[in-house]
Design a protein around this motif. Structure first.
Motif, PDB file in Angstrom:
ATOM      1  N   GLN A  53       0.831  -1.202   0.000  1.00 46.56           N
ATOM      2  CA  GLN A  53       0.000   0.000   0.000  1.00 46.56           C
ATOM      3  C   GLN A  53       0.871   1.260   0.000  1.00 46.56           C
ATOM      4  OE1 GLN A  53      -3.419  -0.178  -0.301  1.00 46.56           O
ATOM      5  NE2 GLN A  53      -2.875  -2.321  -0.651  1.00 46.56           N
ATOM      6  N   PHE A  54       1.175   1.753  -1.172  1.00 42.48           N
ATOM      7  CA  PHE A  54       1.887   3.020  -1.353  1.00 42.48           C
ATOM      8  C   PHE A  54       1.403   3.632  -2.650  1.00 42.48           C
ATOM      9  CE2 PHE A  54       4.491  -0.173  -3.368  1.00 42.48           C
ATOM     10  CZ  PHE A  54       4.907   0.431  -4.544  1.00 42.48           C
ATOM     11  N   SER A  55       1.662   4.927  -2.827  1.00 40.35           N
ATOM     12  CA  SER A  55       1.058   5.624  -3.961  1.00 40.35           C
ATOM     13  C   SER A  55       2.015   5.966  -5.107  1.00 40.35           C
ATOM     14  CB  SER A  55       0.388   6.919  -3.472  1.00 40.35           C
ATOM     15  OG  SER A  55       1.338   7.756  -2.820  1.00 40.35           O
ATOM     16  N   HIS A  56       3.317   6.052  -4.854  1.00 36.93           N
ATOM     17  CA  HIS A  56       4.269   6.521  -5.859  1.00 36.93           C
ATOM     18  C   HIS A  56       5.569   5.716  -5.797  1.00 36.93           C
ATOM     19  CE1 HIS A  56       1.652  10.021  -5.332  1.00 36.93           C
ATOM     20  NE2 HIS A  56       2.144  10.537  -6.456  1.00 36.93           N
ATOM     21  N   ILE A  57       6.330   5.830  -6.884  1.00 36.82           N
ATOM     22  CA  ILE A  57       7.716   5.355  -6.938  1.00 36.82           C
ATOM     23  C   ILE A  57       8.602   6.591  -7.036  1.00 36.82           C
ATOM     24  CG2 ILE A  57       9.447   4.151  -8.346  1.00 36.82           C
ATOM     25  CD1 ILE A  57       7.547   2.161  -7.143  1.00 36.82           C
ATOM     26  N   GLY A  58       9.655   6.623  -6.236  1.00 31.74           N
ATOM     27  CA  GLY A  58      10.657   7.682  -6.327  1.00 31.74           C
ATOM     28  C   GLY A  58      11.953   7.094  -6.843  1.00 31.74           C
ATOM     29  N   ALA A  59      12.625   7.782  -7.755  1.00 31.88           N
ATOM     30  CA  ALA A  59      13.855   7.262  -8.349  1.00 31.88           C
ATOM     31  C   ALA A  59      14.964   8.292  -8.227  1.00 31.88           C
ATOM     32  CB  ALA A  59      13.629   6.898  -9.810  1.00 31.88           C
ATOM     33  N   MET A  60      16.154   7.804  -7.826  1.00 30.80           N
ATOM     34  CA  MET A  60      17.308   8.664  -7.613  1.00 30.80           C
ATOM     35  C   MET A  60      18.102   8.843  -8.903  1.00 30.80           C
ATOM     36  SD  MET A  60      16.926   9.194  -4.407  1.00 30.80           S
ATOM     37  CE  MET A  60      15.213   8.743  -4.567  1.00 30.80           C
ATOM     38  N   ASP A  61      18.546  10.050  -9.131  1.00 34.55           N
ATOM     39  CA  ASP A  61      19.417  10.418 -10.239  1.00 34.55           C
ATOM     40  C   ASP A  61      20.758   9.705 -10.060  1.00 34.55           C
ATOM     41  OD1 ASP A  61      20.692  11.818 -12.304  1.00 34.55           O
ATOM     42  OD2 ASP A  61      20.138  13.773 -11.558  1.00 34.55           O
ATOM     43  N   LYS A  77       2.283   3.004 -11.189  1.00 35.19           N
ATOM     44  CA  LYS A  77       2.429   4.046 -10.164  1.00 35.19           C
ATOM     45  C   LYS A  77       3.078   5.278 -10.775  1.00 35.19           C
ATOM     46  CE  LYS A  77       1.369   1.377  -6.551  1.00 35.19           C
ATOM     47  NZ  LYS A  77       0.229   1.596  -5.691  1.00 35.19           N
ATOM     48  N   PRO A  78       2.718   6.472 -10.290  1.00 33.86           N
ATOM     49  CA  PRO A  78       3.404   7.686 -10.732  1.00 33.86           C
ATOM     50  C   PRO A  78       4.879   7.648 -10.315  1.00 33.86           C
ATOM     51  CG  PRO A  78       1.412   8.210  -9.486  1.00 33.86           C
ATOM     52  CD  PRO A  78       1.656   6.741  -9.335  1.00 33.86           C
ATOM     53  N   LEU A  79       5.729   8.232 -11.151  1.00 32.38           N
ATOM     54  CA  LEU A  79       7.172   8.265 -10.910  1.00 32.38           C
ATOM     55  C   LEU A  79       7.601   9.667 -10.501  1.00 32.38           C
ATOM     56  CD1 LEU A  79       9.947   6.789 -11.103  1.00 32.38           C
ATOM     57  CD2 LEU A  79      10.046   7.606 -13.472  1.00 32.38           C
ATOM     58  N   ILE A  80       8.300   9.762  -9.385  1.00 28.84           N
ATOM     59  CA  ILE A  80       8.855  11.027  -8.898  1.00 28.84           C
ATOM     60  C   ILE A  80      10.372  10.974  -9.079  1.00 28.84           C
ATOM     61  CG2 ILE A  80       9.070  12.586  -6.924  1.00 28.84           C
ATOM     62  CD1 ILE A  80       6.149  12.032  -7.885  1.00 28.84           C
ATOM     63  N   LEU A  81      10.929  11.997  -9.725  1.00 29.02           N
ATOM     64  CA  LEU A  81      12.371  12.041  -9.974  1.00 29.02           C
ATOM     65  C   LEU A  81      13.067  12.905  -8.932  1.00 29.02           C
ATOM     66  CD1 LEU A  81      12.370  12.499 -13.852  1.00 29.02           C
ATOM     67  CD2 LEU A  81      12.481  10.370 -12.527  1.00 29.02           C
ATOM     68  N   PHE A  82      14.096  12.345  -8.319  1.00 25.95           N
ATOM     69  CA  PHE A  82      14.965  13.064  -7.395  1.00 25.95           C
ATOM     70  C   PHE A  82      16.266  13.291  -8.143  1.00 25.95           C
ATOM     71  CE2 PHE A  82      11.830  11.054  -4.819  1.00 25.95           C
ATOM     72  CZ  PHE A  82      11.614  11.925  -3.761  1.00 25.95           C
ATOM     73  N   ARG A  83      16.582  14.580  -8.395  1.00 27.80           N
ATOM     74  CA  ARG A  83      17.683  14.910  -9.298  1.00 27.80           C
ATOM     75  C   ARG A  83      18.817  15.621  -8.576  1.00 27.80           C
ATOM     76  NH1 ARG A  83      16.956  15.529 -14.979  1.00 27.80           N
ATOM     77  NH2 ARG A  83      19.120  14.924 -14.742  1.00 27.80           N
ATOM     78  N   LEU A 121      11.372   4.398  -2.573  1.00 25.71           N
ATOM     79  CA  LEU A 121      12.514   5.079  -3.185  1.00 25.71           C
ATOM     80  C   LEU A 121      13.442   4.028  -3.801  1.00 25.71           C
ATOM     81  CD1 LEU A 121      13.352   7.594  -0.322  1.00 25.71           C
ATOM     82  CD2 LEU A 121      12.233   8.118  -2.497  1.00 25.71           C
ATOM     83  N   PHE A 122      13.847   4.246  -5.051  1.00 25.16           N
ATOM     84  CA  PHE A 122      14.742   3.311  -5.742  1.00 25.16           C
ATOM     85  C   PHE A 122      16.077   3.963  -6.077  1.00 25.16           C
ATOM     86  CE2 PHE A 122      10.944   0.866  -6.504  1.00 25.16           C
ATOM     87  CZ  PHE A 122      11.419  -0.440  -6.521  1.00 25.16           C
ATOM     88  N   ASP A 123      17.138   3.203  -5.838  1.00 24.08           N
ATOM     89  CA  ASP A 123      18.469   3.576  -6.306  1.00 24.08           C
ATOM     90  C   ASP A 123      19.174   2.290  -6.719  1.00 24.08           C
ATOM     91  OD1 ASP A 123      20.536   5.242  -7.027  1.00 24.08           O
ATOM     92  OD2 ASP A 123      20.836   6.097  -5.048  1.00 24.08           O
ATOM     93  N   ASP A 124      20.314   2.430  -7.388  1.00 27.43           N
ATOM     94  CA  ASP A 124      21.020   1.229  -7.807  1.00 27.43           C
ATOM     95  C   ASP A 124      21.690   0.537  -6.629  1.00 27.43           C
ATOM     96  OD1 ASP A 124      22.858   3.402  -7.685  1.00 27.43           O
ATOM     97  OD2 ASP A 124      24.264   2.348  -8.988  1.00 27.43           O
ATOM     98  N   LEU A 125      22.217   1.338  -5.678  1.00 24.58           N
ATOM     99  CA  LEU A 125      22.873   0.740  -4.526  1.00 24.58           C
ATOM    100  C   LEU A 125      22.751   1.637  -3.306  1.00 24.58           C
ATOM    101  CD1 LEU A 125      25.994   1.861  -3.704  1.00 24.58           C
ATOM    102  CD2 LEU A 125      26.416   1.018  -5.985  1.00 24.58           C
ATOM    103  N   ILE A 126      22.938   1.013  -2.157  1.00 21.04           N
ATOM    104  CA  ILE A 126      22.997   1.750  -0.895  1.00 21.04           C
ATOM    105  C   ILE A 126      24.422   1.651  -0.398  1.00 21.04           C
ATOM    106  CG2 ILE A 126      22.182   1.923   1.481  1.00 21.04           C
ATOM    107  CD1 ILE A 126      19.538   0.654   0.567  1.00 21.04           C
ATOM    108  N   ALA A 127      25.093   2.792  -0.356  1.00 18.52           N
ATOM    109  CA  ALA A 127      26.463   2.864   0.165  1.00 18.52           C
ATOM    110  C   ALA A 127      26.389   3.507   1.560  1.00 18.52           C
ATOM    111  CB  ALA A 127      27.351   3.645  -0.791  1.00 18.52           C
ATOM    112  N   THR A 128      26.574   4.817   1.635  1.00 13.85           N
ATOM    113  CA  THR A 128      26.486   5.505   2.933  1.00 13.85           C
ATOM    114  C   THR A 128      25.045   5.859   3.291  1.00 13.85           C
ATOM    115  OG1 THR A 128      26.743   7.715   1.987  1.00 13.85           O
ATOM    116  CG2 THR A 128      28.771   6.525   2.593  1.00 13.85           C
ATOM    117  N   GLY A 129      24.142   5.753   2.318  1.00 13.74           N
ATOM    118  CA  GLY A 129      22.739   6.079   2.554  1.00 13.74           C
ATOM    119  C   GLY A 129      22.408   7.549   2.393  1.00 13.74           C
ATOM    120  N   GLY A 130      23.396   8.389   2.104  1.00 12.79           N
ATOM    121  CA  GLY A 130      23.190   9.831   2.043  1.00 12.79           C
ATOM    122  C   GLY A 130      22.129  10.276   1.055  1.00 12.79           C
TER     123      GLY A 130
END
Length: 182
Positions: A53-61, A77-83, A121-130
């Protein structure tokens, strides 16, 4: 097809000393050259979130765009871009954060989310999490919530997943690499 990280993990190319000496960069681009491996990765995420149960996907630049956009399409789902700073044309919210290489800034359109929205929230990898913590802070500033942060790869020695957990953001990764793993 049953998920087995070894059926795609070998396609994640280690690139020593990039972007600086001593760093082993985890290159996911070979995954995109294998339709079977990419399908396995996408299907793994889709199956995890299909009934959530969530409304959007967020994707990291920028590499998060590759996975996030496909999953958003598959889940309708709607896509939100974090740039990265300076890349979005309309009114933005900005959040500074530390990376393993220095300071950076993440932006999102200020009208992307509303109170009551939630996203993965999607990214390719989690390093420091920043990057993902900065995105979570931006989401919260808009009155929305983070359902979970997802990535293909976790680098647990850099403690990013733990930092995300400490910030109230659950994580899910398909595979893990030790820093010295080749």
């Amino acid at each position: 097809m049953v998920f087995d990280e070894h059926s795609f993990k070998f396609l994640i190319r280690p690139v020593p000393d990039f972007p600086k000496p001593g760093v082993v960069f985890r290159d996911i681009t070979p995954l995109f050259q294998s339709p079977k491996a990419l399908r396995l990765v996408i299907d793994s995420f889709v199956h995890r979130y299909i009934d959530a149960q969530f409304s959007h996907i967020g994707a990291m630049d920028a590499r998060g765009f590759l996975i996030g956009s496909i999953v958003a399409h598959e889940l309708n789902k709607p896509l939100i871009l974090f740039r990265k700073q300076g890349k979005l044309p309309a009114h933005v919210l900005c959040e500074g954060y530390q990376t393993e290489y220095g300071e950076a800034f993440l932006e999102v359109h200020a009208d992307s989310l509303c109170e009551g929205d939630s996203l993965v929230l999607f990214d390719d990898l989690i390093a420091t999490g920043g990057t993902l913590i900065a995105a979570a802070n931006l989401v919260r500033r808009m009155g929305a919530e983070v359902f979970e942060a997802a990535a293909i790869i976790d680098l647990p020695e850099l403690q990013g997943s733990q930092r995300l957990q400490d910030a109230g953001v659950g994580t899910f990764c398909l595979t893990r690499f030790a820093l010295d793993e080749r």
